[in-house]
Scaffold this motif. Structure first.
Motif, short mmCIF file in Angstrom:
data_model
loop_
_atom_site.label_atom_id
_atom_site.label_comp_id
_atom_site.label_asym_id
_atom_site.label_seq_id
_atom_site.Cartn_x
_atom_site.Cartn_y
_atom_site.Cartn_z
N UNK A 202 0.81 -1.22 0.00
CA UNK A 202 0.00 0.00 0.00
C UNK A 202 0.84 1.26 0.00
N UNK A 203 1.91 1.27 0.78
CA UNK A 203 2.78 2.44 0.83
C UNK A 203 3.51 2.66 -0.49
N UNK A 204 3.93 1.56 -1.13
CA UNK A 204 4.64 1.68 -2.40
C UNK A 204 3.71 2.11 -3.54
N UNK A 205 2.39 1.96 -3.35
CA UNK A 205 1.44 2.34 -4.41
C UNK A 205 1.10 3.82 -4.40
N UNK A 206 1.55 4.54 -3.37
CA UNK A 206 1.25 5.98 -3.29
C UNK A 206 2.17 6.72 -4.26
N UNK A 207 1.64 7.50 -5.19
CA UNK A 207 2.48 8.21 -6.15
C UNK A 207 3.39 9.24 -5.47
N UNK A 208 4.60 9.38 -5.96
CA UNK A 208 5.56 10.30 -5.37
C UNK A 208 5.15 11.76 -5.57
N UNK A 209 4.43 12.03 -6.68
CA UNK A 209 4.11 13.44 -6.97
C UNK A 209 3.18 14.02 -5.92
N UNK A 210 2.44 13.18 -5.19
CA UNK A 210 1.56 13.70 -4.14
C UNK A 210 2.40 14.27 -3.00
N UNK A 211 3.47 13.55 -2.64
CA UNK A 211 4.36 14.06 -1.59
C UNK A 211 5.10 15.31 -2.08
N UNK A 215 5.11 18.93 -0.26
CA UNK A 215 6.31 19.67 0.12
C UNK A 215 6.30 21.08 -0.44
N UNK A 216 5.75 21.22 -1.65
CA UNK A 216 5.61 22.57 -2.22
C UNK A 216 4.70 23.43 -1.34
N UNK A 217 3.64 22.80 -0.81
CA UNK A 217 2.71 23.51 0.07
C UNK A 217 3.24 23.62 1.50
N UNK A 218 4.49 23.19 1.71
CA UNK A 218 5.17 23.28 3.01
C UNK A 218 4.46 22.48 4.10
N UNK A 219 3.95 21.32 3.72
CA UNK A 219 3.34 20.42 4.70
C UNK A 219 4.44 19.68 5.45
N UNK A 225 1.97 12.48 6.75
CA UNK A 225 1.62 11.13 7.20
C UNK A 225 0.12 11.01 7.44
N UNK A 226 -0.47 11.97 8.14
CA UNK A 226 -1.89 11.89 8.48
C UNK A 226 -2.81 12.22 7.31
N UNK A 227 -2.34 13.05 6.39
CA UNK A 227 -3.21 13.48 5.28
C UNK A 227 -3.01 12.68 4.00
N UNK A 228 -1.84 12.04 3.85
CA UNK A 228 -1.55 11.32 2.60
C UNK A 228 -1.29 9.84 2.87
N UNK A 229 -0.26 9.56 3.67
CA UNK A 229 0.19 8.18 3.85
C UNK A 229 -0.90 7.30 4.44
N UNK A 230 -1.42 7.69 5.61
CA UNK A 230 -2.39 6.84 6.30
C UNK A 230 -3.70 6.68 5.52
#
Length: 315
Positions: A202-211, A215-219, A225-230
């Protein structure tokens, strides 16, 4: 070589049979190939299920095959639902299922998250972590039974070294309070890698461009972790919980190898009670009714859970 073999088979096929085969449609040919498998599944799975349903309404005993089989209606089901020992076994089963799933999910997801960082040597450590899952339950049960020995077991000496309690006082398998946890520890050690693999997928299926967008939005890392990963790994986590919940509800081999349901009936889960009713008391009709109740309970809970899983996946 293959062409010559096919030509020889074609020449050896009788002409009437060859004409019949050529006249079969693609759908008919597909059914021709899968029908042996379907018949095998019916013989192995479906027939025993319907036979157990039939026996659950009778007073049949396997050790008395010559006695007249009487239809007792719902009497077996009423006795089971009113049997206090059955409910105690179900509570014990629920205790095992809850704690094993909780520990395996937390530890498995944590390990998957750490391995997903792709640190140096992560492939080696992944292989090491997967070793318990590859072992036979018989090997694991005997191995941990040796570790739990108060006289020579390493587990007792490790606990004694940390707590100062004498090793002979650490009776993991014969203590009423510790025996359930000894099984939970072993099952967690053995099957946490399975949960880790599903969570890692599941973690490997998350696209890198979302992270990258986060990071651009300074998250912060915590916010990512709470908004994307989980949220994006949640369907895989729920899938792992479903698989392990079904398997742990049927837990039998590990309990038999470690405690045999003891001390007393402290670790007697539903499958142990079912086995004793069927093959020690020889109440075949009664145990068949109990098996059907367990099947309906697991099937019903799994069906509800799958619907919740589908809703999560559609978000």
């Amino acid at each position: 070589m293959l062409n010559r073999t096919a030509d020889s088979v074609a020449r050896a096929t009788p002409e009437p049979l060859a004409r019949k085969v050529r006249g079969i449609s693609d759908k008919g040919l597909a059914w021709l190939f899968i029908s042996p498998t379907i018949l095998l599944l019916l013989a192995i799975n479906i027939f025993p299920l319907f036979w157990a349903i039939y026996l659950s309404f009778t007073n049949y005993r396997a050790n008395r095959p010559n006695e007249v089989v009487k239809n007792v209606g719902l009497a077996n089901y009423k006795r089971i639902l009113g049997d206090q020992d059955i409910w105690i076994a179900m509570q014990t089963t629920a205790h095992f299922v809850f704690w094993t799933i909780l520990l395996q999910t937390l530890i498995g997801f944590t390990l998957a998250w750490l391995i997903d960082r792709k640190f140096r040597g992560h492939a080696f450590w992944t292989t090491i972590i997967l070793v318990p899952m590859m072992l036979s339950p018989a090997v694991v049960g005997n191995f941990w039974r040796f570790l739990y020995e108060p006289q020579i077991g390493l587990f007792a000496y490790a606990i004694s070294f940390v707590s100062g309690i004498p090793p002979t006082d650490i009776q993991m398998l014969s203590n009423v309070s510790l025996a359930p946890w000894s099984i939970i520890i072993v099952d967690t050690w053995m099957w946490t890698p399975y949960v880790m693999l599903i969570c890692l997928a599941g973690l490997r299926s998350i696209p890198e461009y979302i992270y990258e967008a986060a990071e651009v939005d300074r998250a912060s890392n915590w916010r990512q972790f709470w908004s994307i990963t989980l949220p994006m790994a949640l369907p895989f986590i729920m899938l792992a919980v479903l698989f392990r919940g079904i398997e742990n509800f049927k837990m039998f081999d590990m309990v038999t190898l470690l405690t045999g349901g003891g001390p007393g009936s402290t670790t007697e889960v539903a499958s142990i009670t079912l086995k004793r009713q069927a093959f020690e008391s020889w109440r075949t009709g009664y145990s068949s009714a109990f098996a059907i109740i367990l099947f309906v309970a697991v099937f019903g809970l799994a069906n509800i859970y799958v619907k919740a899983l589908n809703k999560v996946k559609q978000r």
